[in-house]
Write an enzyme that holds these catalytic residues in place. Structure first.
Site, PDB file in Angstrom:
ATOM      1  N   LYS A 109       0.832  -1.201   0.000  1.00 11.09           N
ATOM      2  CA  LYS A 109       0.000   0.000   0.000  1.00 11.09           C
ATOM      3  C   LYS A 109       0.869   1.254   0.000  1.00 11.09           C
ATOM      4  O   LYS A 109       0.667   2.178  -0.782  1.00 11.09           O
ATOM      5  CB  LYS A 109      -0.930  -0.012   1.215  1.00 11.09           C
ATOM      6  CG  LYS A 109      -1.939   1.125   1.219  1.00 11.09           C
ATOM      7  CD  LYS A 109      -2.673   1.251   2.555  1.00 11.09           C
ATOM      8  CE  LYS A 109      -3.569   0.084   2.817  1.00 11.09           C
ATOM      9  NZ  LYS A 109      -4.414   0.298   4.031  1.00 11.09           N
ATOM     10  N   GLU A 157      10.459  -5.499   3.519  1.00 15.75           N
ATOM     11  CA  GLU A 157      10.659  -6.797   2.852  1.00 15.75           C
ATOM     12  C   GLU A 157      10.242  -6.720   1.383  1.00 15.75           C
ATOM     13  O   GLU A 157      10.936  -7.203   0.487  1.00 15.75           O
ATOM     14  CB  GLU A 157       9.848  -7.897   3.559  1.00 15.75           C
ATOM     15  CG  GLU A 157      10.259  -8.154   4.990  1.00 15.75           C
ATOM     16  CD  GLU A 157       9.438  -7.380   6.002  1.00 15.75           C
ATOM     17  OE1 GLU A 157       9.398  -7.820   7.163  1.00 15.75           O
ATOM     18  OE2 GLU A 157       8.861  -6.321   5.647  1.00 15.75           O
ATOM     19  N   GLY A 161      -4.765  -4.866   5.831  1.00 18.04           N
ATOM     20  CA  GLY A 161      -3.983  -5.837   5.059  1.00 18.04           C
ATOM     21  C   GLY A 161      -4.580  -7.227   5.050  1.00 18.04           C
ATOM     22  O   GLY A 161      -4.664  -7.883   4.008  1.00 18.04           O
ATOM     23  N   ARG A 162      -5.033  -7.705   6.209  1.00 18.27           N
ATOM     24  CA  ARG A 162      -5.548  -9.074   6.286  1.00 18.27           C
ATOM     25  C   ARG A 162      -6.941  -9.206   5.681  1.00 18.27           C
ATOM     26  O   ARG A 162      -7.496 -10.297   5.615  1.00 18.27           O
ATOM     27  CB  ARG A 162      -5.529  -9.566   7.727  1.00 18.27           C
ATOM     28  CG  ARG A 162      -6.255  -8.702   8.727  1.00 18.27           C
ATOM     29  CD  ARG A 162      -5.871  -9.103  10.146  1.00 18.27           C
ATOM     30  NE  ARG A 162      -6.389  -8.229  11.187  1.00 18.27           N
ATOM     31  CZ  ARG A 162      -5.840  -7.069  11.544  1.00 18.27           C
ATOM     32  NH1 ARG A 162      -4.772  -6.620  10.901  1.00 18.27           N
ATOM     33  NH2 ARG A 162      -6.340  -6.358  12.537  1.00 18.27           N
ATOM     34  N   HIS A 200      -2.846 -38.225  10.487  1.00 18.84           N
ATOM     35  CA  HIS A 200      -1.653 -39.052  10.701  1.00 18.84           C
ATOM     36  C   HIS A 200      -0.534 -38.277  11.371  1.00 18.84           C
ATOM     37  O   HIS A 200       0.603 -38.734  11.419  1.00 18.84           O
ATOM     38  CB  HIS A 200      -1.182 -39.640   9.359  1.00 18.84           C
ATOM     39  CG  HIS A 200      -2.143 -40.632   8.791  1.00 18.84           C
ATOM     40  ND1 HIS A 200      -2.017 -41.986   8.978  1.00 18.84           N
ATOM     41  CD2 HIS A 200      -3.280 -40.456   8.078  1.00 18.84           C
ATOM     42  CE1 HIS A 200      -3.022 -42.608   8.383  1.00 18.84           C
ATOM     43  NE2 HIS A 200      -3.801 -41.695   7.831  1.00 18.84           N
ATOM     44  N   LYS A 203       9.938  -4.746  14.005  1.00 16.04           N
ATOM     45  CA  LYS A 203      10.400  -4.094  12.769  1.00 16.04           C
ATOM     46  C   LYS A 203      11.327  -2.922  13.073  1.00 16.04           C
ATOM     47  O   LYS A 203      12.358  -2.728  12.424  1.00 16.04           O
ATOM     48  CB  LYS A 203       9.198  -3.570  11.973  1.00 16.04           C
ATOM     49  CG  LYS A 203       8.384  -4.626  11.256  1.00 16.04           C
ATOM     50  CD  LYS A 203       7.317  -3.911  10.446  1.00 16.04           C
ATOM     51  CE  LYS A 203       6.468  -4.855   9.659  1.00 16.04           C
ATOM     52  NZ  LYS A 203       5.464  -4.138   8.860  1.00 16.04           N
TER      53      LYS A 203
END
Length: 553
Positions: A216, A222, A277-278, A394, A516
């Site tokens: 954004k 990153e 964001g999510r 499993h 951060k």
């Protein structure tokens, strides 16, 4: 802001505590089913998905509840003001009060163009303009009309983002792979670990690769670092910076940084500050989805979520599927002491769904401060985890069946497979496990049953299953774009309900900031001489050890 400080001060919360002490903790599901042949009908809700005329069945009957429990939980939702907060969200009010922002991802999937406003200004036109841009661009790329700098068709899409700019598109493109244009190869690069971008580039051709830079602000460390690595790789072959415009687009709102990078502003796809964001896969961040499955299918995906939004907004609480899901989470977290929640899809295409839900749930409700600024007096934010079954059976299902922890579980299955191999035998086997696991967790196995099977006396306790483990079974017809949209919106609104009851702000994420900030400081120290100042001895020692092993200086 909430009109109460602590949920535990509410009259309805205290009524639930009393109910749990007298009834809840003594609920035996096997007995309830034997006494009430109508239990399944009473606790099942069916979502009619108008987006594709399908249905999704939500079976809540194997949960540790009675009709009284559900009534008391609904009373809690009402007293906690869940309906009021929900209506404020749909009205575009700034319910994310720590950032003074609306929480308006529901406006991104407003396919029926209902009036929706923020600060008195309609957002419908802006949302539709971006969708039109996405439609035009995705059709150009898919048809081959959009060409790379040497005139070749785009064959590879690399989405560079992190967090919601990665998890959403990864999950949805995997979940809807049956609808994909299979001559397109998708890569998603998120991790700052150079391996992630290196492996994506290894399989790509600069002449036929399109990069989507999803940030954004266009300043996420990153993402920008990975984007610059991709640009450097591209220019080694393309040479001319003018060619960047044919191979890089930005899912961003920062025109200055985007154009400085070399991306044509015409190839910017924006979204507003009220898109968290999510919750952003419905926005321009979903461009990789539109490119992969086609815009019409992307539109169906939005329509499925919109249908669940309508259900959430208009359905009475007793029948409201996300409300019930959220209240059950509160019931287990705060009255039974459950710390976790398992989501296990019986669908290989949904293999990234639990990872997506982890961010949705834990970034939203991993909070310990109420809206009034007080430290909570109860548990919030369960640890969500999951893997596709039957693989998970499993590995960690042993803990579900015979461990010491109560782990409320959601099982998800589509009745119809996209790949009905061996005349549907695989899907029947899958369904048998979906049904059997929920039943086994509920009924368990008594010592008497174990003895009757002829087990040696010293093995009886080892082969006994206590049962009475709660599950919710979610049965879709097929995982279509519309069904997936509805499922994601179900979990969004479930998470909303939890946060509203707990009186926390589910829509900020200050917790991601501190690490951060410190990482920036330490990065500078790693790039200069010395061990860095002002750290504890452990951090200083690790800085020195890393430098020595990496031979940085």
């Amino acid at each position: 802001m909430g009109s109460f400080a602590q949920a535990s001060d509410l009259t309805s919360w205290k009524a639930l505590q009393e109910h749990h002490a007298n009834t809840g903790r003594n609920i035996a599901l096997k007995d309830l089913f034997q006494k009430d042949p109508q239990r399944f009908e009473k606790f099942t809700r069916t979502f009619a998905n108008s987006s594709d005329n399908s249905e999704i069945l939500f079976d809540f009957s194997k949960n540790l509840i009675t009709e009284d429990t559900l009534t008391l939980l609904v009373n809690l939702a009402k007293e906690a003001g869940v309906e009021k907060l929900r209506d404020e969200m749909f009205n575009g009010d700034p319910i994310n009060f720590t950032e003074n922002r609306a929480v308006y991802h529901v406006a991104l999937r407003n396919v029926t163009n209902q009036p929706m406003q923020v600060d008195g200004k309609s957002v419908v036109e802006g949302v539709n303009a971006v969708l039109d841009h996405m439609k035009e661009f995705s059709e150009q790329v898919r048809s081959g009309e959009w060409k790379g700098y040497t005139g070749k068709k785009i064959k590879t899409i690399v989405n560079v983002g992190i967090g919601g700019s990665d998890l959403g598109p990864v999950m949805v493109t995997e979940a809807l792979k049956p609808y994909a244009q299979r001559d397109l190869t998708l890569h998603f690069v998120s991790n700052i670990d150079g391996t992630h971008v290196a492996e994506a580039l290894r399989d790509s051709d600069p002449e036929t690769t399109l990069f989507l830079i999803a940030s954004k602000t266009f300043t996420t460390a990153e993402t920008v670092t990975n984007a610059n690595t991709a640009k450097e790789w591209f220019l080694k072959t393309a040479q001319d910076e003018a060619h960047i415009a044919k191979h890089f687009v930005a899912l961003s709102t920062n025109e200055v940084e985007v154009t400085k990078f070399g991306i044509d502003k015409k190839n910017m796809f924006g979204f507003e500050s009220w898109v968290g964001g999510r919750y952003s896969v419905w926005s321009a961040i979903g461009l990789s989805v539109a490119l992969y499955i086609g815009f019409d299918n992307f539109h169906q995906f939005l329509a499925g979520a919109h249908a669940m939004d309508k259900h959430f907004r208009e359905t009475p609480l007793e029948q409201n599927i996300p409300i019930i899901g959220g209240l059950l989470s509160v019931w287990y977290s705060d009255f039974f002491g459950a710390q976790t929640h398992l989501v296990s899809p019986f669908d290989q295409y949904l293999h990234r769904f639990p990872a997506y839900l982890q961010q949705l749930s834990m970034e939203s409700n991993g909070k310990a401060i109420t809206r009034t600024g007080d430290y909570v007096k109860y548990t919030t934010g369960p640890i969500l985890f999951g893997e596709p079954a039957t693989n998970a059976q499993h590995s960690f299902y042993q803990l579900l069946h015979q461990g010491t922890k109560l782990i409320p579980t959601d099982f998800i299955l589509a009745a119809q497979s996209h790949n009905p191999v061996q005349n549907g035998k695989h899907q029947v086997m899958l369904a048998s496990n979906f049904l059997a696991q929920a039943e086994a967790l509920m009924v368990g196995k008594t010592p008497e049953q174990v003895k009757a099977e002829g087990a040696a006396a010293d093995l009886v306790s080892h082969k006994t299953f206590l049962g009475n483990r709660p599950t919710t079974s979610i049965l879709a017809q097929k995982i279509t774009p519309g069904a997936l949209g509805a499922l994601i919106a179900y979990y969004e609104h479930l998470t909303f309900t939890e946060g509203a009851v707990w009186n926390i702000n589910s829509f900020d994420q200050w917790g991601v900031e501190l690490g951060k900030v410190l990482a920036k400081k330490i990065q500078q120290e790693l790039e200069t001489e010395g061990a860095g100042a002002g750290h504890d001895s452990s951090t200083s020692g690790l800085i020195a050890a890393f430098k020595k092993k990496a031979s940085l200086l």
